[in-house]
Design a protein around this motif. Structure first.
Motif, PDB file in Angstrom:
ATOM      1  N   PRO A 213       0.824  -1.216   0.000  1.00 14.53           N
ATOM      2  CA  PRO A 213       0.000   0.000   0.000  1.00 14.53           C
ATOM      3  C   PRO A 213       0.858   1.266   0.000  1.00 14.53           C
ATOM      4  N   GLU A 214       0.403   2.260  -0.706  1.00 15.33           N
ATOM      5  CA  GLU A 214       1.127   3.527  -0.804  1.00 15.33           C
ATOM      6  C   GLU A 214       1.338   4.159   0.567  1.00 15.33           C
ATOM      7  N   THR A 215       0.437   3.874   1.507  1.00 13.52           N
ATOM      8  CA  THR A 215       0.546   4.430   2.858  1.00 13.52           C
ATOM      9  C   THR A 215       1.733   3.868   3.627  1.00 13.52           C
ATOM     10  N   ASN A 216       2.358   2.806   3.110  1.00 15.43           N
ATOM     11  CA  ASN A 216       3.493   2.204   3.810  1.00 15.43           C
ATOM     12  C   ASN A 216       4.829   2.888   3.527  1.00 15.43           C
ATOM     13  N   VAL A 217       4.810   3.908   2.694  1.00 14.93           N
ATOM     14  CA  VAL A 217       6.025   4.697   2.502  1.00 14.93           C
ATOM     15  C   VAL A 217       6.280   5.512   3.775  1.00 14.93           C
ATOM     16  N   ILE A 218       7.517   5.549   4.193  1.00 18.25           N
ATOM     17  CA  ILE A 218       7.873   6.308   5.395  1.00 18.25           C
ATOM     18  C   ILE A 218       8.189   7.740   5.000  1.00 18.25           C
ATOM     19  N   GLY A 219       7.450   8.670   5.580  1.00 17.86           N
ATOM     20  CA  GLY A 219       7.601  10.076   5.236  1.00 17.86           C
ATOM     21  C   GLY A 219       6.954  10.388   3.908  1.00 17.86           C
ATOM     22  N   SER A 220       7.230  11.570   3.400  1.00 15.77           N
ATOM     23  CA  SER A 220       6.725  11.922   2.069  1.00 15.77           C
ATOM     24  C   SER A 220       7.651  11.298   1.041  1.00 15.77           C
ATOM     25  N   GLY A 221       7.176  11.123  -0.161  1.00 14.35           N
ATOM     26  CA  GLY A 221       7.952  10.450  -1.186  1.00 14.35           C
ATOM     27  C   GLY A 221       9.319  11.064  -1.406  1.00 14.35           C
ATOM     28  N   GLY A 222      10.319  10.215  -1.554  1.00 16.45           N
ATOM     29  CA  GLY A 222      11.663  10.700  -1.852  1.00 16.45           C
ATOM     30  C   GLY A 222      12.502  11.109  -0.664  1.00 16.45           C
ATOM     31  N   GLU A 223      12.066  10.787   0.552  1.00 12.09           N
ATOM     32  CA  GLU A 223      12.807  11.191   1.752  1.00 12.09           C
ATOM     33  C   GLU A 223      13.861  10.174   2.195  1.00 12.09           C
ATOM     34  N   GLY A 224      14.082   9.139   1.399  1.00 16.57           N
ATOM     35  CA  GLY A 224      14.960   8.063   1.814  1.00 16.57           C
ATOM     36  C   GLY A 224      16.349   8.482   2.237  1.00 16.57           C
ATOM     37  N   MET A 225      17.010   9.338   1.452  1.00 18.07           N
ATOM     38  CA  MET A 225      18.374   9.741   1.789  1.00 18.07           C
ATOM     39  C   MET A 225      18.405  10.555   3.080  1.00 18.07           C
ATOM     40  N   ASP A 226      17.420  11.416   3.260  1.00 20.64           N
ATOM     41  CA  ASP A 226      17.343  12.180   4.511  1.00 20.64           C
ATOM     42  C   ASP A 226      17.188  11.245   5.706  1.00 20.64           C
ATOM     43  N   LEU A 227      16.339  10.237   5.550  1.00 23.49           N
ATOM     44  CA  LEU A 227      16.118   9.287   6.635  1.00 23.49           C
ATOM     45  C   LEU A 227      17.380   8.486   6.943  1.00 23.49           C
ATOM     46  N   ILE A 228      18.170   8.183   5.915  1.00 19.16           N
ATOM     47  CA  ILE A 228      19.417   7.450   6.142  1.00 19.16           C
ATOM     48  C   ILE A 228      20.324   8.220   7.085  1.00 19.16           C
ATOM     49  N   PHE A 229      20.525   9.494   6.806  1.00 21.17           N
ATOM     50  CA  PHE A 229      21.485  10.264   7.603  1.00 21.17           C
ATOM     51  C   PHE A 229      20.898  10.809   8.897  1.00 21.17           C
ATOM     52  N   GLU A 230      19.590  11.050   8.911  1.00 23.02           N
ATOM     53  CA  GLU A 230      18.977  11.597  10.122  1.00 23.02           C
ATOM     54  C   GLU A 230      18.639  10.515  11.155  1.00 23.02           C
ATOM     55  N   VAL A 231      18.231   9.343  10.688  1.00 22.29           N
ATOM     56  CA  VAL A 231      17.713   8.309  11.594  1.00 22.29           C
ATOM     57  C   VAL A 231      18.492   6.997  11.506  1.00 22.29           C
ATOM     58  N   ALA A 233      21.411   6.016  10.031  1.00 23.18           N
ATOM     59  CA  ALA A 233      22.848   6.001  10.316  1.00 23.18           C
ATOM     60  C   ALA A 233      23.162   6.142  11.801  1.00 23.18           C
ATOM     61  N   PRO A 234      22.644   7.169  12.486  1.00 20.77           N
ATOM     62  CA  PRO A 234      22.991   7.270  13.909  1.00 20.77           C
ATOM     63  C   PRO A 234      22.486   6.107  14.748  1.00 20.77           C
ATOM     64  N   THR A 235      21.274   5.624  14.468  1.00 26.18           N
ATOM     65  CA  THR A 235      20.728   4.514  15.255  1.00 26.18           C
ATOM     66  C   THR A 235      21.506   3.235  14.992  1.00 26.18           C
ATOM     67  N   PHE A 236      21.776   2.957  13.729  1.00 29.69           N
ATOM     68  CA  PHE A 236      22.531   1.756  13.375  1.00 29.69           C
ATOM     69  C   PHE A 236      23.944   1.808  13.939  1.00 29.69           C
ATOM     70  N   ILE A 237      24.610   2.928  13.743  1.00 32.81           N
ATOM     71  CA  ILE A 237      26.013   3.038  14.153  1.00 32.81           C
ATOM     72  C   ILE A 237      26.161   2.939  15.665  1.00 32.81           C
ATOM     73  N   ILE A 238      25.319   3.654  16.399  1.00 35.25           N
ATOM     74  CA  ILE A 238      25.412   3.613  17.865  1.00 35.25           C
ATOM     75  C   ILE A 238      25.108   2.210  18.382  1.00 35.25           C
ATOM     76  N   GLY A 239      24.098   1.558  17.816  1.00 32.27           N
ATOM     77  CA  GLY A 239      23.749   0.213  18.253  1.00 32.27           C
ATOM     78  C   GLY A 239      24.829  -0.802  17.931  1.00 32.27           C
ATOM     79  N   VAL A 240      25.385  -0.728  16.725  1.00 31.59           N
ATOM     80  CA  VAL A 240      26.460  -1.645  16.331  1.00 31.59           C
ATOM     81  C   VAL A 240      27.706  -1.389  17.170  1.00 31.59           C
ATOM     82  N   ALA A 241      27.995  -0.119  17.429  1.00 29.95           N
ATOM     83  CA  ALA A 241      29.137   0.207  18.284  1.00 29.95           C
ATOM     84  C   ALA A 241      28.939  -0.383  19.677  1.00 29.95           C
ATOM     85  N   GLY A 242      27.728  -0.252  20.206  1.00 27.70           N
ATOM     86  CA  GLY A 242      27.435  -0.836  21.514  1.00 27.70           C
ATOM     87  C   GLY A 242      27.648  -2.332  21.511  1.00 27.70           C
ATOM     88  N   ALA A 243      27.197  -2.997  20.448  1.00 34.24           N
ATOM     89  CA  ALA A 243      27.362  -4.445  20.361  1.00 34.24           C
ATOM     90  C   ALA A 243      28.831  -4.832  20.317  1.00 34.24           C
TER      91      ALA A 243
END
Length: 379
Positions: A213-231, A233-243
């Protein structure tokens, strides 16, 4: 014991480790199976909702909480830590841009322990450059149609939903789309054959005309790169570093215990040998330094401090380098015993090797940090 608020997250995590994670760590590694018992416990006590906002029934945790939890889990079982970490990253990205459908179908369900998530970013053709996917979402009526393959999908078929990174219908843009794993056309392939993190079930995904469904897109269309660096990357990196800090701490703990209890015929313990004392000091200092750095980076990110992005990126470099250094020293301390499966040191050593090649790799992060301090654009 259930988690009632952020205040007792660490207390409950330690209890789960003592009762479930630690006793099964060796079996999960040797049988190469998903840590289902741990996730059943996470579901029942509320830990699956660590990064779900409180208004949707979650714990409202932050990167600081994630850093502590992944470190604690990995001190006993790296596979459990990584599976929990990938679920948490998937949760965080939904929470960052949740629409009404996401709130009801995902965030509340996660908080209630009913859904496990993960990311589906990597592709064989792009390697560690996961931010330049090859697959593309095509819009048909009110649905996106997905075709293509993803690799290294941690949690695999044990996940209830995936965050799929794809080229957007908008030119030169990226999208992140929530894909339920029970949809027709979603198919997992193969088994995880990596030398470490044996229980993380990181397998391949094939999508054949998957209608989302179109409603399953996160954010407005085309926000993928922003989400990578805003959410992401920091969440993944901090969690992996913790591990990775947790792996180092686990190896240090195992080596210390062995050094104290291994005795020669004259009654002296291994820990009484000066060279071993030097090794123990090196490991202790490295683990504590990496742990403090990662937690400080997480705090800086939460508080939005200047330079936080650099600290976050550097935290994975420091943690992964520390994990490899400490697990190797621990092997030297334990000698022949460490080289066998009688001790957990060899497991920590195998698990620790993954961090530096896990995208963004150590080399990619060093490039980004180097460019940033020199004032050179990343791309």
């Amino acid at each position: 014991m259930a988690v009632t608020s952020r205040d007792n997250v660490i207390e409950v995590t330690k209890q789960v480790i003592n009762e479930v994670v630690a006793p099964l760590a060796k079996e999960i590694d040797q049988k190469r199976r998903f840590p289902k018992e741990a996730f059943e416990t996470f579901a029942s006590n509320g830990l699956l909702g660590l990064l779900v906002p409180e208004e949707f029934g979650g714990l409202g945790g932050t990167l600081q909480d994630l850093a502590e939890v992944t470190e604690l889990l990995a001190t006993s079982c790296g596979s459990t830590a990584m599976c929990f970490q990938m679920h948490s990253v998937g949760t965080a990205v939904i929470a960052s841009r949740a629409n009404d459908v996401h709130k009801e179908n995902y965030l509340k369900q996660i908080a209630q322990g009913k859904k496990i998530g993960t990311l589906a970013f990597s592709e064989s053709g792009t390697g560690s450059h996961f931010y330049i996917p090859e697959i593309k979402a095509n819009l048909k009526d009110d649905c996106y149609v997905l075709n293509g393959k993803k690799s290294f999908v941690t949690n695999g078929e044990h996940a209830d939903f995936l965050i799929v990174l794809t080229n957007s219908v908008l030119e030169k843009k990226l999208d992140m789309i929530i894909v339920d794993t029970n949809l027709p056309g979603v198919d997992f392939k193969g088994t995880w054959e990596g030398i470490g993190f044996s229980g993380n079930n990181s397998i391949a995904l094939e999508m054949n005309d998957v209608m989302v469904p179109e409603t399953n897109v996160i954010g407005s269309g085309g926000e993928g790169m922003d989400l990578i660096f805003e959410v992401i990357a920091p969440t993944f990196i901090i969690g992996v570093a913790g591990a990775n800090v947790g792996l180092a701490r686990g190896a240090y703990n195992a080596a210390l215990e062995h050094a104290k209890n291994r005795r020669y015929t004259d009654g002296r313990s291994l820990a009484e040998i000066q060279a071993i004392q030097f090794y123990l000091s090196d490991m202790y200092g490295a683990v504590e330094s990496a742990s403090l750095f990662n937690k400080s980076a997480a705090q800086a990110a939460v508080e939005g401090k200047e330079g936080a992005v650099l600290n976050v990126m550097q935290s994975k470099i420091v943690a992964c380098d520390t994990a490899q250094k400490v697990t190797n020293i621990a092997m030297q301390v334990c000698g022949g015993y460490g080289y066998t499966k009688n001790l957990s040191v060899e497991r920590f050593l195998r698990d620790a090797r993954a961090g530096s090649v896990m995208g963004p790799t150590t080399e990619v992060l060093k490039e980004w940090v180097g460019k940033s301090v020199a004032g050179i654009p990343l791309f």
